[in-house]
Design an enzyme around this catalytic site. Structure first.
Site, PDB file in Angstrom:
ATOM      1  N   HIS A   1     -11.458   3.503  27.429  1.00  0.00           N
ATOM      2  CA  HIS A   1     -12.018   3.359  28.779  1.00  0.00           C
ATOM      3  C   HIS A   1     -11.746   1.980  29.380  1.00  0.00           C
ATOM      4  O   HIS A   1     -12.065   1.755  30.554  1.00  0.00           O
ATOM      5  CB  HIS A   1     -13.527   3.592  28.764  1.00  0.00           C
ATOM      6  CG  HIS A   1     -13.928   5.000  28.467  1.00  0.00           C
ATOM      7  ND1 HIS A   1     -13.397   6.086  29.129  1.00  0.00           N
ATOM      8  CD2 HIS A   1     -14.801   5.511  27.561  1.00  0.00           C
ATOM      9  CE1 HIS A   1     -13.931   7.199  28.652  1.00  0.00           C
ATOM     10  NE2 HIS A   1     -14.789   6.880  27.698  1.00  0.00           N
TER      11      HIS A   1
ATOM     12  N   HIS B   1     -13.982  12.453  26.373  1.00  0.00           N
ATOM     13  CA  HIS B   1     -13.986  11.765  27.665  1.00  0.00           C
ATOM     14  C   HIS B   1     -12.563  11.337  28.032  1.00  0.00           C
ATOM     15  O   HIS B   1     -11.801  10.920  27.157  1.00  0.00           O
ATOM     16  CB  HIS B   1     -14.897  10.534  27.612  1.00  0.00           C
ATOM     17  CG  HIS B   1     -16.305  10.851  27.208  1.00  0.00           C
ATOM     18  ND1 HIS B   1     -16.786  10.596  25.934  1.00  0.00           N
ATOM     19  CD2 HIS B   1     -17.315  11.427  27.898  1.00  0.00           C
ATOM     20  CE1 HIS B   1     -18.048  10.987  25.868  1.00  0.00           C
ATOM     21  NE2 HIS B   1     -18.389  11.496  27.040  1.00  0.00           N
TER      22      HIS B   1
ATOM     23  N   ASP C   1     -15.996  13.232  19.739  1.00  0.00           N
ATOM     24  CA  ASP C   1     -17.198  13.606  20.461  1.00  0.00           C
ATOM     25  C   ASP C   1     -17.074  14.957  21.158  1.00  0.00           C
ATOM     26  O   ASP C   1     -17.970  15.345  21.907  1.00  0.00           O
ATOM     27  CB  ASP C   1     -17.602  12.517  21.460  1.00  0.00           C
ATOM     28  CG  ASP C   1     -16.424  11.820  22.110  1.00  0.00           C
ATOM     29  OD1 ASP C   1     -15.284  12.304  21.943  1.00  0.00           O
ATOM     30  OD2 ASP C   1     -16.626  10.795  22.774  1.00  0.00           O
TER      31      ASP C   1
END
Length: 305
Positions: free
Chosen positions: A127, A166, A248
């Site tokens: 990120h 993500h 995740d």
């Protein structure tokens, strides 16, 4: 033998007692690997100290000096918050630099052996954009490793597969305008950080985003590997594949809503091995300790078959 690059120093990045990105993530994985039936096939290696391997020139190629200095200043002043989700502790800056070095060591290992390596480091990185960190991430480890690899003899193209739940907004931000790097992400949508639209293709058609609806299972992922991901990378012909290995997307993970099981990551690894054995796996997310550890075990087990 499969190298595992790890140091207890990575436990010293302290996000606080109740933060999901916690040191116990690594200890759970280490314990699972050391008790696996094939534990004798793992070669544990310490990362190169940053005093021995200067990482700053490469780091400054990826991140702005102002951002790097901000991370350092927060750490040296006793710690603080980079953003609402991303704490920095007094040791975080040093640990993050060591994590970068570990990813670079991973590149070296893969290119020396033509076989996979797993980098077991934190903080994660996908990120982190050029000018800011976010989402638990400080420095963009996968992107830094890709640019380091391109400096090595015979490496002209690097692929990055991001299977974290993500979207790796930081990685894409850094590499999407580089024709020598191809980036592919499978990620839940809608979900944090809200990026990764399927229409984004990169400046050289070198980006493939595959948004997944909540509740997706391996039955939804498998056709994408066979019909989208494998052809995308086969067309690109990378000399090295980097996997941003986040776990995740497990059904038990508390931070998202995808319904994979740990053994599914073994299947994903087998798909990757159809492309090349030159694979660097680097840990990203994954916050249910048991599912995380079992998923890393499944990944590495597929590499040892």
């Amino acid at each position: 033998m499969l190298p595992i690059i790890y140091s207890d120093e990575f436990l010293k990045h302290d996000n606080g007692r109740f933060h999901p990105e916690r040191p116990e993530r690594l200890t759970a994985i280490v314990n699972a690997l050391k008790t696996a039936p094939w534990a004798d096939k793992l070669e544990w290696q310490l990362p190169t100290p940053v005093e021995t391997r200067p990482v700053m020139p490469l780091l400054q190629q990826i991140h702005t000096p102002l951002y790097i200095e901000r991370v350092r200043e927060i750490a040296t002043s006793g710690g603080g918050m980079l953003d609402a989700d991303t704490p920095i502790s007094p040791r975080s800056y040093d640990v993050a630099l060591l994590a970068v070095s570990a990813w670079l060591d991973g590149v070296d290992q893969v290119l020396a052996t033509d076989n996979p390596t797993f980098v077991l480091a934190r903080p994660p990185g996908h990120h982190a954009e050029r000018e800011r960190g976010m989402g638990f991430c400080l420095f963009s480890n996968a992107a830094i490793a890709a640019y380091y690899a391109l400096k090595q003899p015979g490496i002209h193209r690097v692929g990055i597969l991001d299977w974290d739940v993500h979207h790796g907004n930081g990685t894409q931000d850094i590499v999407e305008s580089d024709a020598q790097i191809a980036y592919c992400s499978l990620h839940q949508h809608p979900c944090y950080p809200g990026t990764g639209n399927a229409s984004e293709r990169g400046l050289y058609k070198n980006v493939l985003n595959l948004p997944m609806p909540p509740g997706s299972t391996v039955a939804n992922y498998q056709p994408l590997f066979e019909q989208k991901i494998i052809p995308f990378f086969r067309d690109f012909q990378p000399d090295l594949l980097i996997v941003s290995a986040g776990y995740d997307a497990n059904a038990d993970d508390p931070l998202a809503g995808i319904a994979l099981n740990p053994q599914d990551f073994g299947l994903f690894t087998q798909y990757c091995l159809q492309l090349t054995r030159r694979i660097l796996f680097g840990l990203e997310g994954g916050y249910h300790l048991t599912a995380l550890a079992q998923s890393v075990v499944a990944t590495i087990e597929s590499c040892l078959i």
